[in-house]
Design an enzyme around this catalytic site. Structure first.
Site, PDB file in Angstrom:
ATOM      1  N   ARG A  95       0.811  -1.255  -0.017  1.00 49.53           N
ATOM      2  CA  ARG A  95       0.137  -0.087  -0.190  1.00 49.53           C
ATOM      3  C   ARG A  95       0.847   1.305   0.075  1.00 49.53           C
ATOM      4  NH1 ARG A  95      -4.569   0.772   4.663  1.00 49.53           N
ATOM      5  NH2 ARG A  95      -2.788   1.315   5.945  1.00 49.53           N
ATOM      6  N   LYS A 205      -3.220   6.702   1.181  1.00 48.12           N
ATOM      7  CA  LYS A 205      -3.032   7.138   2.720  1.00 48.12           C
ATOM      8  C   LYS A 205      -2.128   8.480   2.525  1.00 48.12           C
ATOM      9  CE  LYS A 205      -2.501   5.074   7.297  1.00 48.12           C
ATOM     10  NZ  LYS A 205      -3.854   4.980   7.449  1.00 48.12           N
ATOM     11  N   GLU A 241     -16.264   5.656   5.323  1.00 46.86           N
ATOM     12  CA  GLU A 241     -15.550   5.222   6.192  1.00 46.86           C
ATOM     13  C   GLU A 241     -15.628   6.075   7.618  1.00 46.86           C
ATOM     14  OE1 GLU A 241     -10.911   5.874   5.462  1.00 46.86           O
ATOM     15  OE2 GLU A 241     -11.907   5.397   3.552  1.00 46.86           O
TER      16      GLU A 241
END
Length: 361
Positions: A95, A205, A241
């Protein structure tokens, strides 16, 4: 103890230059853990603060000026057999690589990421900076157990005009951490703020994504809630989320649902692990759109997942003044089962049949 700047002394740093990464381990100023524990509050604060400064890195950069950076969060957990192991660092490495490339900077190889995480934790443990397993943690399903939190992040070269990073650093710092959410009621509220938009960076992220999350979470706290939950930017009716976590709903029909991934939702490692664990026990588990109306009509249990959150049950959710209480405000059977299974694997109480834990010591 949640997040803190009481970082351990050994820090990893890599620099991209000339199509290659150079690596080094920096041992910042420290005493023994026992000596540091006995220091006065003021002296310890000065020592701890000194470990958070780097004189040879630029103050003015694309990271500090425009938020052009990304990061990861993962944990090394004390094992019941006395060891220390990291939970799925390969997935964080993948990621992190994708995040860096998504921000159009050189990607940090996942294999280097895993090796650096293991070595950083190992070097700190060798100096005595590590938690040890306590059987008392089992009493509350490890909700307040200690672990080592790793924060790998990118940092750009110096720059002041709006531009991209071509020669970033990658740094890994480690800190002690326990429970992320404070005790008390685990109530959540739907925020009016928008976390991510289509064609944006919601799937990365990225540091900049968390500004909105921090604002929304603070507003939730001021309203007496533990957590906030975001809706989609387009229709404003589908869940996406939490402030720093993915979200799951267990419906009365027996279906476990989490919002499907796209370019507005972060692909959480804990999220994917819970999906796998739920399917292992034959729970119908779906990744799809789920609306506020559906949850308020059929929701039986709710929980959020993440490296920091683990599996944290949500007892109620408020939207536009309306409130749904899940499972009469108590932790649901499925939420507890998945939480206990995940924590059991992470802390070495249950057998790791999936090869998720990477041994450090």
């Amino acid at each position: 103890m949640g997040f803190s700047l009481d970082s351990y002394p050994v820090v990893y740093r890599a620099k991209y230059a000339g199509k290659a990464w150079s690596e080094e381990y920096l041992e910042k100023s420290h005493k023994t853990p026992e000596e540091e524990a006995g220091m006065s509050e003021g002296d310890y604060a000065k020592l701890s603060e000194s470990r958070n400064f780097y004189d040879d890195m630029p103050l003015v950069s694309y990271t500090t000026q425009y938020g052009l950076g990304c990061f990861e969060g993962l944990k090394a957990l004390p094992q019941k057999d006395g060891g220390l192991a990291i939970f799925r660092p390969d997935r964080n490495g993948e990621r992190f690589f994708n995040s860096m490339e998504g921000l159009m900077m050189p990607g940090f190889p996942a294999d280097m990421f895993v090796k650096a995480c293991v070595e950083t934790v190992k070097r700190n443990a060798g100096l005595g900076f590590r938690p040890h397993y306590k059987s008392e943690w089992e009493k509350d399903s490890f909700m307040n157990a200690d672990s080592v939190y790793m924060r790998p992040f990118s940092y750009s070269e110096g720059g002041v005009g709006v531009s991209l990073s071509k020669a970033p650093w990658v740094i890994i710092v480690t800190t002690p951490v326990s429970s992320y959410f404070s005790g008390g009621k685990s109530e959540a509220v739907v925020t009016e703020r928008i976390r991510a938009t289509p064609k944006g960076t919601g799937w990365i992220k990225a540091a900049s994504n968390y500004v909105i999350s921090a604002l929304a979470r603070e507003e939730a706290h001021k309203g007496g809630f533990m957590e906030c939950v975001f809706l989609d930017a387009t229709d404003r009716k589908y869940f996406e989320e939490g402030s720093s976590s993915n979200i799951f709903f267990y419906l009365k029909s027996g279906e476990l649902v989490t919002p499907e991934l796209g370019d507005t939702i972060l692909p959480g490692i804990t999220r994917s692990s819970i999906i796998e664990l739920a399917r292992d026990i034959n729970v119908k588990t779906s990744e799809r759109k789920i609306s506020v109306d559906e949850v308020f009509a059929d929701g039986a249990e709710c929980f959020v997942t993440g490296t920091a959150a683990g599996v944290t049950p949500i007892e109620s959710l408020t939207y536009n003044g309306k409130k749904i209480v899940f499972n009469n405000g108590k932790v649901g059977d499925l939420s507890a089962k998945l939480r206990d299974t995940l924590k059991g694997i992470q802390y070495g109480v249950l057998e790791d049949t999936k090869g998720w834990m990477v041994k450090v010591v």
